[in-house]
Design a protein around this motif. Structure first.
Motif, short mmCIF file in Angstrom:
data_model
loop_
_atom_site.label_atom_id
_atom_site.label_comp_id
_atom_site.label_asym_id
_atom_site.label_seq_id
_atom_site.Cartn_x
_atom_site.Cartn_y
_atom_site.Cartn_z
N GLU A 79 -52.06 25.69 40.20
CA GLU A 79 -50.80 24.75 39.28
C GLU A 79 -50.75 23.26 40.38
O GLU A 79 -50.84 22.36 39.55
CB GLU A 79 -49.67 25.29 39.17
N GLU A 163 -46.75 16.23 28.69
CA GLU A 163 -45.91 16.41 29.94
C GLU A 163 -45.50 15.26 30.53
O GLU A 163 -44.20 14.90 31.09
CB GLU A 163 -46.93 16.60 31.22
N ASN A 177 -43.61 24.28 35.57
CA ASN A 177 -44.98 24.44 35.45
C ASN A 177 -45.37 25.69 36.54
O ASN A 177 -46.00 26.61 36.27
CB ASN A 177 -45.87 23.28 35.96
#
Length: 291
Positions: A79, A163, A177
């Motif tokens: 991520e 986002e 996230n």
């Protein structure tokens, strides 16, 4: 073997409960991954979780605990790489995929007294070996996943859709996230005993794909995908007991059959609802005669 005979055995009851827990939480998380076009992230996490299993078997620790820790660290790393844009998401996923499974196989083979049978049990699931302690752990971890996926649904939906807009709106995008990545790791770990590390990604995605054919709203799609996951898990476990087949593979095939059935029905209904074409007149229009 009928349904009553199947459920009369305690080990089958444990297997069914474990499969239902997996069928409940996998689509509830998978819908966010599908929205973010990261449907295959479950595969990558599953492969790196195998490294965690290998660490547990090699050190004598709980494979579930080490799998959660290692897969969560891997999910967070992917991520962060995706967020900072140092390399493409596909590249990070490929490294996770191949490095995870290679490290897992390597460590499992080093573990004393372990064989390929242990490796297969984690890769493809071994629900018939579940015990009450395993079910308690699965239940607690599953409740944590549901608390996040259902309780934070508006926020998670916002970051999956846009986002940048979520950041402008003041949402903690990075934290959400990372939380979603960790919950993916937890879901994969919960499912490794019932469905298997190599097959759980299908249970995250296929019920969601089937639900999207019927529902257009996010809330309705989530509800239908969870229902589809439960049906696939319950029916697949029962079918596997009746035909003596691998439970994880049967659950996934049941989910795919459900998707094909929904796709066929929706296609027929769409064709029936299509308005009939307007009749074409054999005579030329008046304007043509006037001209």
């Amino acid at each position: 073997m009928n349904l009553f005979d199947v459920l009369s055995h305690q080990y089958m009851q444990y297997a069914l409960i474990g499969a239902l827990i997996t069928g409940l939480i996998a689509p509830s998380l998978g819908i966010y991954l599908v929205q973010r076009k990261m449907s295959l992230i479950g595969d990558g996490i599953g492969h790196i979780a195998l490294t965690g299993v290998g660490v547990g078997l090699l050190t004598g620790a709980s494979p579930v605990l080490t799998a959660i820790i290692v897969s969560a660290l891997g999910a967070v790393a992917v991520e962060l790489i995706r967020e900072r844009g140092r390399t493409s998401g596909d590249m990070a996923l490929a490294i996770l995929f191949y490095g995870g499974i290679s490290g897992g196989v390597f460590l499992v083979q080093l573990a004393p007294g372990k064989s390929n049978a242990n490796l297969t049990a984690y890769l493809f699931g071994s629900p018939l070996t579940l015990n009450p302690t395993d079910l308690v752990v699965m239940g607690v971890l599953g409740a944590c996943v549901l608390a996040v996926t259902l309780g934070l649904r508006p926020w998670l939906f916002a970051i999956c859709q846009d986002e940048e807009y979520a950041k402008v709106s003041g949402l903690p995008v990075r934290l959400l996230n990372l939380l979603l990545a960790v919950m993916t790791a937890v879901t994969v770990t919960v499912a490794m005993r019932s469905v298997g590390l190599l097959l759980i990604s299908a249970l995250m995605v296929v019920p969601v794909a089937a639900a999207q054919l019927v529902s257009r709203g996010f809330r309705g799609t989530m509800a239908l995908s969870i229902l589809g996951g439960l049906v696939a898990a319950g029916a697949g476990t029962t079918i596997s007991a009746g035909f003596n087949t691998a439970t994880g593979a049967t659950i996934v095939l049941t989910a795919i059959a459900l998707f094909v059935g929904v796709a066929a029905v929706t296609a027929v209904l769409r064709r029936l609802r299509r308005p009939a074409p307007a009749p074409v007149s054999a005579e030329p229009p008046e304007c043509a005669l006037d001209c």
